[in-house]
Design a protein around this motif. Structure first.
Motif, PDB file in Angstrom:
ATOM      1  N   GLY A 138       0.829  -1.412  -0.317  1.00 43.76           N
ATOM      2  CA  GLY A 138       0.174  -0.584   0.073  1.00 43.76           C
ATOM      3  C   GLY A 138       0.880   1.374  -0.130  1.00 43.76           C
ATOM      4  N   SER A 139       0.343   2.419   0.890  1.00 51.94           N
ATOM      5  CA  SER A 139       0.745   3.565   0.837  1.00 51.94           C
ATOM      6  C   SER A 139       0.715   4.465   1.122  1.00 51.94           C
ATOM      7  CB  SER A 139       0.682   4.447  -0.110  1.00 51.94           C
ATOM      8  OG  SER A 139       1.138   5.616  -1.181  1.00 51.94           O
ATOM      9  N   ALA A 140       1.375   5.089   1.876  1.00 51.89           N
ATOM     10  CA  ALA A 140       0.639   6.428   3.031  1.00 51.89           C
ATOM     11  C   ALA A 140      -0.869   7.273   2.080  1.00 51.89           C
ATOM     12  CB  ALA A 140       1.673   7.904   2.767  1.00 51.89           C
ATOM     13  N   LEU A 141      -0.266   7.241   0.336  1.00 47.82           N
ATOM     14  CA  LEU A 141      -1.575   7.712  -0.221  1.00 47.82           C
ATOM     15  C   LEU A 141      -3.034   7.104  -0.492  1.00 47.82           C
ATOM     16  CD1 LEU A 141       0.731   9.631  -2.761  1.00 47.82           C
ATOM     17  CD2 LEU A 141       0.065   9.752  -0.692  1.00 47.82           C
ATOM     18  N   GLY A 142      -2.453   6.242   0.471  1.00 46.49           N
ATOM     19  CA  GLY A 142      -4.281   5.335   0.488  1.00 46.49           C
ATOM     20  C   GLY A 142      -4.400   5.321   1.712  1.00 46.49           C
ATOM     21  N   TYR A 143      -4.188   6.777   2.713  1.00 47.00           N
ATOM     22  CA  TYR A 143      -4.467   7.370   3.884  1.00 47.00           C
ATOM     23  C   TYR A 143      -5.064   8.566   3.585  1.00 47.00           C
ATOM     24  CZ  TYR A 143      -3.576   2.986   6.890  1.00 47.00           C
ATOM     25  OH  TYR A 143      -3.192   1.441   7.497  1.00 47.00           O
ATOM     26  N   ARG A 144      -3.852   9.249   2.698  1.00 41.96           N
ATOM     27  CA  ARG A 144      -3.993  10.590   3.058  1.00 41.96           C
ATOM     28  C   ARG A 144      -4.220  11.372   1.189  1.00 41.96           C
ATOM     29  NH1 ARG A 144      -6.335  15.059   3.808  1.00 41.96           N
ATOM     30  NH2 ARG A 144      -6.564  14.867   1.553  1.00 41.96           N
ATOM     31  N   SER A 145      -4.766  11.305   0.605  1.00 44.37           N
ATOM     32  CA  SER A 145      -4.778  11.191  -0.785  1.00 44.37           C
ATOM     33  C   SER A 145      -4.086  12.692  -1.247  1.00 44.37           C
ATOM     34  CB  SER A 145      -6.269  11.770  -1.616  1.00 44.37           C
ATOM     35  OG  SER A 145      -7.288  10.011  -1.581  1.00 44.37           O
ATOM     36  N   VAL A 146      -3.018  12.507  -2.644  1.00 46.59           N
ATOM     37  CA  VAL A 146      -2.974  14.254  -3.047  1.00 46.59           C
ATOM     38  C   VAL A 146      -3.897  14.632  -3.877  1.00 46.59           C
ATOM     39  CG1 VAL A 146      -0.623  13.757  -1.403  1.00 46.59           C
ATOM     40  CG2 VAL A 146      -0.837  12.732  -3.658  1.00 46.59           C
ATOM     41  N   PRO A 147      -3.331  15.764  -4.227  1.00 47.28           N
ATOM     42  CA  PRO A 147      -4.372  16.300  -5.596  1.00 47.28           C
ATOM     43  C   PRO A 147      -3.359  15.207  -6.633  1.00 47.28           C
ATOM     44  CG  PRO A 147      -3.027  17.909  -4.957  1.00 47.28           C
ATOM     45  CD  PRO A 147      -3.207  17.227  -3.744  1.00 47.28           C
ATOM     46  N   LEU A 148      -3.620  15.691  -8.300  1.00 48.03           N
ATOM     47  CA  LEU A 148      -2.925  15.140  -9.097  1.00 48.03           C
ATOM     48  C   LEU A 148      -2.664  13.788  -8.884  1.00 48.03           C
ATOM     49  CD1 LEU A 148      -0.122  17.594  -9.806  1.00 48.03           C
ATOM     50  CD2 LEU A 148      -2.203  17.506 -10.404  1.00 48.03           C
ATOM     51  N   GLN A 149      -2.779  12.647  -8.519  1.00 51.10           N
ATOM     52  CA  GLN A 149      -3.295  11.386  -8.278  1.00 51.10           C
ATOM     53  C   GLN A 149      -3.979  10.612  -7.950  1.00 51.10           C
ATOM     54  OE1 GLN A 149       0.616   8.949  -7.828  1.00 51.10           O
ATOM     55  NE2 GLN A 149       1.597  10.693  -6.909  1.00 51.10           N
ATOM     56  N   SER A 150      -5.107  11.224  -8.142  1.00 51.95           N
ATOM     57  CA  SER A 150      -6.928  10.534  -7.425  1.00 51.95           C
ATOM     58  C   SER A 150      -6.905   9.416  -8.488  1.00 51.95           C
ATOM     59  CB  SER A 150      -7.479  11.594  -8.435  1.00 51.95           C
ATOM     60  OG  SER A 150      -7.541  11.581 -10.026  1.00 51.95           O
ATOM     61  N   ILE A 151      -6.621   8.795  -9.092  1.00 48.68           N
ATOM     62  CA  ILE A 151      -6.390   7.563  -9.692  1.00 48.68           C
ATOM     63  C   ILE A 151      -5.901   6.186  -8.246  1.00 48.68           C
ATOM     64  CG2 ILE A 151      -5.922   5.419 -11.710  1.00 48.68           C
ATOM     65  CD1 ILE A 151      -5.702   7.846 -13.900  1.00 48.68           C
ATOM     66  N   TYR A 152      -4.225   7.071  -8.700  1.00 50.71           N
ATOM     67  CA  TYR A 152      -3.488   5.799  -7.666  1.00 50.71           C
ATOM     68  C   TYR A 152      -3.913   5.992  -5.658  1.00 50.71           C
ATOM     69  CZ  TYR A 152       1.187   4.239  -5.134  1.00 50.71           C
ATOM     70  OH  TYR A 152       1.666   4.178  -4.054  1.00 50.71           O
ATOM     71  N   CYS A 153      -4.180   7.079  -5.386  1.00 46.59           N
ATOM     72  CA  CYS A 153      -5.071   7.287  -4.447  1.00 46.59           C
ATOM     73  C   CYS A 153      -6.518   6.819  -4.531  1.00 46.59           C
ATOM     74  CB  CYS A 153      -4.579   8.692  -4.005  1.00 46.59           C
ATOM     75  SG  CYS A 153      -3.734   9.691  -3.897  1.00 46.59           S
ATOM     76  N   GLY A 154      -6.883   6.624  -5.210  1.00 45.50           N
ATOM     77  CA  GLY A 154      -8.095   5.844  -5.073  1.00 45.50           C
ATOM     78  C   GLY A 154      -8.135   4.154  -4.932  1.00 45.50           C
ATOM     79  N   ALA A 155      -7.079   4.121  -5.989  1.00 46.90           N
ATOM     80  CA  ALA A 155      -6.158   2.302  -5.638  1.00 46.90           C
ATOM     81  C   ALA A 155      -6.114   2.303  -5.048  1.00 46.90           C
ATOM     82  CB  ALA A 155      -5.658   1.734  -6.689  1.00 46.90           C
ATOM     83  N   LYS A 156      -5.152   2.768  -3.576  1.00 45.25           N
ATOM     84  CA  LYS A 156      -5.079   2.875  -3.059  1.00 45.25           C
ATOM     85  C   LYS A 156      -6.225   2.301  -1.169  1.00 45.25           C
ATOM     86  CE  LYS A 156      -0.328   1.204  -4.301  1.00 45.25           C
ATOM     87  NZ  LYS A 156       0.205   0.074  -4.333  1.00 45.25           N
ATOM     88  N   PHE A 157      -6.807   3.122  -1.787  1.00 46.67           N
ATOM     89  CA  PHE A 157      -7.927   3.162  -0.478  1.00 46.67           C
ATOM     90  C   PHE A 157      -8.074   2.079  -0.553  1.00 46.67           C
ATOM     91  CE2 PHE A 157      -6.821   7.413   0.252  1.00 46.67           C
ATOM     92  CZ  PHE A 157      -7.674   7.743   0.995  1.00 46.67           C
ATOM     93  N   ALA A 158      -8.800   1.528  -1.967  1.00 47.64           N
ATOM     94  CA  ALA A 158      -9.452  -0.221  -2.223  1.00 47.64           C
ATOM     95  C   ALA A 158      -8.847  -1.125  -2.037  1.00 47.64           C
ATOM     96  CB  ALA A 158      -9.663   0.042  -4.294  1.00 47.64           C
ATOM     97  N   VAL A 159      -7.543  -1.053  -1.718  1.00 44.80           N
ATOM     98  CA  VAL A 159      -6.297  -2.426  -1.732  1.00 44.80           C
ATOM     99  C   VAL A 159      -6.445  -1.925  -0.242  1.00 44.80           C
ATOM    100  CG1 VAL A 159      -3.702  -3.057  -1.456  1.00 44.80           C
ATOM    101  CG2 VAL A 159      -5.078  -2.217  -3.691  1.00 44.80           C
ATOM    102  N   ARG A 160      -6.752  -1.168   1.033  1.00 45.63           N
ATOM    103  CA  ARG A 160      -6.706  -1.185   1.997  1.00 45.63           C
ATOM    104  C   ARG A 160      -7.916  -1.670   2.351  1.00 45.63           C
ATOM    105  NH1 ARG A 160      -7.976   2.666   6.211  1.00 45.63           N
ATOM    106  NH2 ARG A 160      -8.182   4.509   4.838  1.00 45.63           N
ATOM    107  N   GLY A 161      -9.015  -1.578   1.581  1.00 42.79           N
ATOM    108  CA  GLY A 161     -10.009  -1.737   2.556  1.00 42.79           C
ATOM    109  C   GLY A 161     -10.151  -3.898   1.509  1.00 42.79           C
ATOM    110  N   PHE A 162      -9.930  -3.833   0.688  1.00 41.49           N
ATOM    111  CA  PHE A 162      -9.672  -5.059   0.359  1.00 41.49           C
ATOM    112  C   PHE A 162      -9.324  -6.308   1.194  1.00 41.49           C
ATOM    113  CE2 PHE A 162      -8.021  -8.170  -2.164  1.00 41.49           C
ATOM    114  CZ  PHE A 162      -8.428  -9.285  -2.111  1.00 41.49           C
ATOM    115  N   THR A 163      -8.311  -5.589   1.114  1.00 44.29           N
ATOM    116  CA  THR A 163      -7.678  -6.251   2.291  1.00 44.29           C
ATOM    117  C   THR A 163      -7.683  -6.131   4.240  1.00 44.29           C
ATOM    118  OG1 THR A 163      -5.507  -5.521   1.379  1.00 44.29           O
ATOM    119  CG2 THR A 163      -4.564  -6.616   3.976  1.00 44.29           C
TER     120      THR A 163
END
Length: 331
Positions: A138-163
């Motif tokens: 995962g990533s820190a961006l799976g907890y705190r999203s940043v601009p310009l990376q909505s695709i990546y952040c959204g996916a990492k949030f999803a990975v965390r929920g799935f896990t």
């Protein structure tokens, strides 16, 4: 007999560094990534350096059938899979207003569904043996999203929920399969050169930056210790905890700093290649172009690795201070 690990995204970046780390520890490795030449070079390198078996399997993790076929081939040619590490990712540097639905779909298929596909293929085999370890990156961006990376952040949030969902299911089924997640900070990898970029300037990781070997050591640690989750680097800890305390304040801060912090002043070359739909050819390895700015170690990872000893020493220190305080009161 050597243990068997499957690593996705094994051709470059954190995946490539993880290949090196597991090979150094004596694991036989199945390397999954899209670029056949890069996989072959990586496999040949670890065979020569460490004498391990290496099986390169060109695979697009967005394709569930391809991932399942890679798992079956691994068990046929190397043996039962002990560890599966999901690293592969794809992203686009751009505001949402300039992204297309297809770009969102593709980035999500690789970064989120790629981990789902890998986990499902691994778990189907580990369940029958009632053992094994799955590491989702995962990533820190799976907890705190940043601009310009909505695709990546959204996916990492999803990975965390799935896990988290799957972890509860594994507990419910009384399986001795360990599921863990490693959340990374900014890492010096080639993604900042080959991720699709619509900003007109070259991308960069937000400092402080860590070398991919730091991430690889954390992944190996998570694969061999019973940790629910591993946060790598103090920036990851700070981002996760700060977002819990003052998310609205961070929203406003990132509205300005989140743009300039991810872009250099260098113009993006015309027709710059990107790896969203097809791999970028070239001699890419674990490192990106930020070696002079990246740290080779993480103090926070050190304390996590030795947390029992750390807290024991901290406890002794507190006891010692209280003892001195009490002695001073008596005198």
């Amino acid at each position: 007999m050597a243990k068997i690990v499957v690593i996705t995204g094994a051709g470059a970046g954190v995946g490539r560094a993880s290949v090196e780390e597991f090979a150094r520890r004596g694991y036989d490795i199945a390397l999954l990534s899209r670029d056949p030449q890069r996989l072959e070079r990586a496999a040949a390198d670890i065979r020569a350096k460490y004498g391990v078996r290496a099986l390169p399997i060109p695979t697009d993790v967005a394709d569930a059938q391809a991932v399942e076929a890679a798992a079956a081939r691994t068990e046929k040619e190397l043996g039962p899979i002990d560890v599966w590490v999901n690293v592969a990712m794809a992203t686009v540097f751009a505001p949402v207003s300039t992204l297309t639905p297809r770009e969102f779909e593709r980035g999500t298929q690789v970064t989120y569904l790629g981990q789902v596909h890998g986990t499902m293929a691994a778990l189907a085999r580990m369940r029958t043996r009632n053992c094994g370890t799955i590491v989702n990156v995962g990533s820190a961006l799976g907890y705190r999203s940043v601009p310009l990376q909505s695709i990546y952040c959204g996916a990492k949030f999803a990975v965390r929920g799935f896990t988290d969902s799957l972890r509860s299911e594994i507990i419910h089924d009384h399986l001795r399969v360990h599921l863990t997640m490693v959340d990374l900070p900014a890492v010096n990898t080639p993604q900042f050169d080959w991720a699709k970029n619509k900003m007109g300037r070259r991308a960069k990781p937000v400092a402080p930056i860590f070398q991919p070997e730091v991430a690889a050591r954390a992944i190996f640690f998570a694969a061999t210790h019973r940790r629910r989750e591993v946060w790598v680097g103090f920036p990851t800890v700070k981002a996760i905890l700060a977002n819990r305390v003052a998310p609205a304040l961070i929203d406003r801060y990132l509205a300005s700093a989140g743009y300039c912090g991810q872009l250099t002043d260098e113009p993006l070359p015309e027709n710059a290649p990107d790896n969203l739909y097809h791999p970028v050819s070239g001699d890419y390895g674990a490192h990106g172009r930020f070696d002079d700015q990246a740290s080779p170690r993480s103090w926070e990872m050190f304390t996590d690795r030795y947390r029992n000893a750390f807290w024991a020493l901290a406890g002794l220190g507190v006891v010692g201070c209280l003892s001195l305080f009490a002695r001073g009161r008596r005198s």
